[in-house]
Design an enzyme around this catalytic site. Structure first.
Site, mmCIF file in Angstrom:
data_model
loop_
_atom_site.group_PDB
_atom_site.id
_atom_site.type_symbol
_atom_site.label_atom_id
_atom_site.label_comp_id
_atom_site.label_asym_id
_atom_site.label_seq_id
_atom_site.Cartn_x
_atom_site.Cartn_y
_atom_site.Cartn_z
ATOM 1 N N ILE A 237 -2.929 3.860 -7.283
ATOM 2 C CA ILE A 237 -3.827 5.203 -6.846
ATOM 3 C C ILE A 237 -5.152 4.955 -6.735
ATOM 4 O O ILE A 237 -5.758 4.205 -7.447
ATOM 5 C CB ILE A 237 -3.438 6.291 -7.892
ATOM 6 C CG1 ILE A 237 -3.755 7.580 -6.959
ATOM 7 C CG2 ILE A 237 -4.186 6.306 -8.931
ATOM 8 C CD1 ILE A 237 -3.012 8.788 -7.783
ATOM 9 N N LEU B 152 -3.066 3.301 -13.280
ATOM 10 C CA LEU B 152 -3.409 2.498 -12.483
ATOM 11 C C LEU B 152 -2.518 2.494 -11.301
ATOM 12 O O LEU B 152 -2.694 1.724 -10.402
ATOM 13 C CB LEU B 152 -3.560 1.084 -12.968
ATOM 14 C CG LEU B 152 -4.588 0.611 -14.167
ATOM 15 C CD1 LEU B 152 -4.190 -0.748 -14.731
ATOM 16 C CD2 LEU B 152 -5.903 0.528 -13.140
ATOM 17 N N GLU B 153 -1.235 3.306 -11.223
ATOM 18 C CA GLU B 153 -0.390 3.314 -10.421
ATOM 19 C C GLU B 153 -0.225 4.622 -9.619
ATOM 20 O O GLU B 153 -0.732 4.695 -8.341
ATOM 21 C CB GLU B 153 1.032 2.906 -11.027
ATOM 22 C CG GLU B 153 0.999 1.203 -11.459
ATOM 23 C CD GLU B 153 2.298 0.945 -12.191
ATOM 24 O OE1 GLU B 153 3.353 0.631 -11.185
ATOM 25 O OE2 GLU B 153 2.629 0.914 -13.080
ATOM 26 N N MET B 154 0.279 5.626 -10.383
ATOM 27 C CA MET B 154 0.667 6.730 -9.527
ATOM 28 C C MET B 154 0.154 8.139 -10.132
ATOM 29 O O MET B 154 0.203 9.229 -9.303
ATOM 30 C CB MET B 154 2.280 6.871 -9.491
ATOM 31 C CG MET B 154 2.724 5.872 -8.553
ATOM 32 S SD MET B 154 4.846 5.787 -8.577
ATOM 33 C CE MET B 154 4.885 7.169 -7.504
ATOM 34 N N ASN C 106 1.268 6.165 -15.051
ATOM 35 C CA ASN C 106 0.186 5.084 -15.158
ATOM 36 C C ASN C 106 -0.944 5.062 -14.289
ATOM 37 O O ASN C 106 -0.782 5.187 -12.994
ATOM 38 C CB ASN C 106 1.139 3.823 -14.916
ATOM 39 C CG ASN C 106 0.035 2.484 -15.217
ATOM 40 O OD1 ASN C 106 -1.153 2.529 -15.262
ATOM 41 N ND2 ASN C 106 0.765 1.372 -15.546
#
Length: 364
Positions: free
Chosen positions: A107, A149-151, A147
């Site tokens: 993201i 860093l992810e979603m 997370n």
């Protein structure tokens, strides 16, 4: 089909890895790109030649409705905070369920620290992620949702998960899908996890040239691949870790990746971050070698772009460090042996995953 608990399933998998794997029939034909479930509703998915039957968890048995719901959720970017990232963003079917990048992009275009491992044959694995921090596919499925860093844009994992459920509840078209899969329209994080995990347990790779050769088709492998198979199982002893029908013993091994000899520091602690045991410093999960030709770049940090580079790393015995696995030693392979080994690794690509495509439309 008889179902086992996850613990029993893992034990069965390890037993079969020791050489008790029976040949399986080829899979049924895949669906058209935007059709429903890939298999007839009256039966569980058939696995390709070379694999064992899937043992579905007692608390998450297979159903085609649940698998199809999982497929929708897997590809739906609305699970992320800003509608930009889906599970498929980092595990894309056209790229053998990876993203072909050294590290994944999440993201807000943030870069993660590890390469996205393939989803293929995750039905046969135990601990998930490179460091094994998730005990099941269900647990793994909801990890990226929380997370940053992810979603998610949330800092708190509980709030992130609550936000995902709230977004799905606001989509009327998902309610009948959940009712079909679980018996009522209630949307919960547990059900999201179970649906995605069910879909992921239908993504296979088998019926490779190697599998056909082992089943009696001597023409399935080239002469170079046969020689490479001998190197794999004998001189290089790759099966010390990459063993069994899925070419992984599910262990965590330090092979020197990410170690800086000048500073004596690992850029990523690996399994140590989970166990806090010094012996796990710099150790990462042994990945399956099935579809390895199509899942580059390699290693947890994507540091090797080609299989040739991977073979060179092992031929040199890895990067020496205080915690390197004792099996990592120089192999002194000839140029021909290296080329043959790469040829054999390419013979581990098969079928059972290529039919998966994103839905043409999502619930509204």
């Amino acid at each position: 089909m008889r179902r086992l608990t996850m613990t029993a399933a893992a034990a069965m998998g390890l037993a079969l890895s020791a050489g008790l794997v029976a040949a399986r029939t080829e899979p049924t034909a895949g669906p058209s790109p935007n059709s429903g479930p890939a298999w007839p509703p009256e039966q569980e998915p058939e696995v390709p030649l070379g694999l064992i039957p899937v043992f579905w968890p007692d608390d998450n048995p297979y159903s085609p409705e649940k698998a199809e719901l999982g497929r929708l959720l897997y590809f739906d970017s609305r699970l992320s905070s800003d509608n930009s990232i889906s599970c498929a963003s980092c595990h894309e079917p056209s790229k053998a369920f990876t993203d072909s990048s050294p590290v994944s992009t999440g993201i807000s275009a943030q870069k993660g620290g590890r390469s996205a491992p393939t989803v293929i044959n995750r039905a046969f694995t135990t601990l998930q992620f490179w460091d094994g921090r998730a005990a099941s596919l269900e647990e793994q499925a909801i990890g990226p949702l929380a997370n940053p860093l992810e979603m998610t844009l949330e800092d708190d994992s509980s709030k992130a998960h609550e936000a995902v459920v709230a977004r799905l509840v606001e989509i009327p078209g998902y309610r009948p899908r959940f009712a079909s899969a679980f018996g009522d329209e209630q949307i919960t994080l547990d059900r999201v996890a179970k649906a995605i995990a069910t879909f992921e347990r239908t993504v296979y790779s088998g019926n490779s040239p190697y599998d056909r050769f082992k089943s009696g088709d001597e023409s399935a492998l080239t002469e170079s691949q046969r020689r490479g198979m001998d190197v794999f199982f004998n001189k290089a002893a790759c099966d010390a870790c990459h063993l069994g029908f899925n070419f992984s013993d599910e262990s965590f091994v330090n092979i020197g990746i990410g170690y800086d000899p000048d500073t004596g520091v690992f850029t990523d602690p690996g399994r140590y971050a989970v166990t806090k045991s010094e012996r796990d410093l710099g150790a990462f999960k042994t990945p399956t070698l099935r579809e390895v030709e199509h899942s580059s770049p390699y290693m947890h940090d994507g540091s090797f772009a080609t299989l040739e580079e991977v073979v060179e790393h092992y031929d040199k015995g890895g990067i020496p460090n205080p915690h390197i696995d004792q099996r990592m030693k120089p192999l002194n392979m000839s140029a021909t042996e290296k080329a043959d080994l790469v040829a054999f690794l390419k013979a581990l690509g098969g079928e059972g995953w290529q039919h998966v495509q994103a839905p043409s439309e999502f619930p509204r």
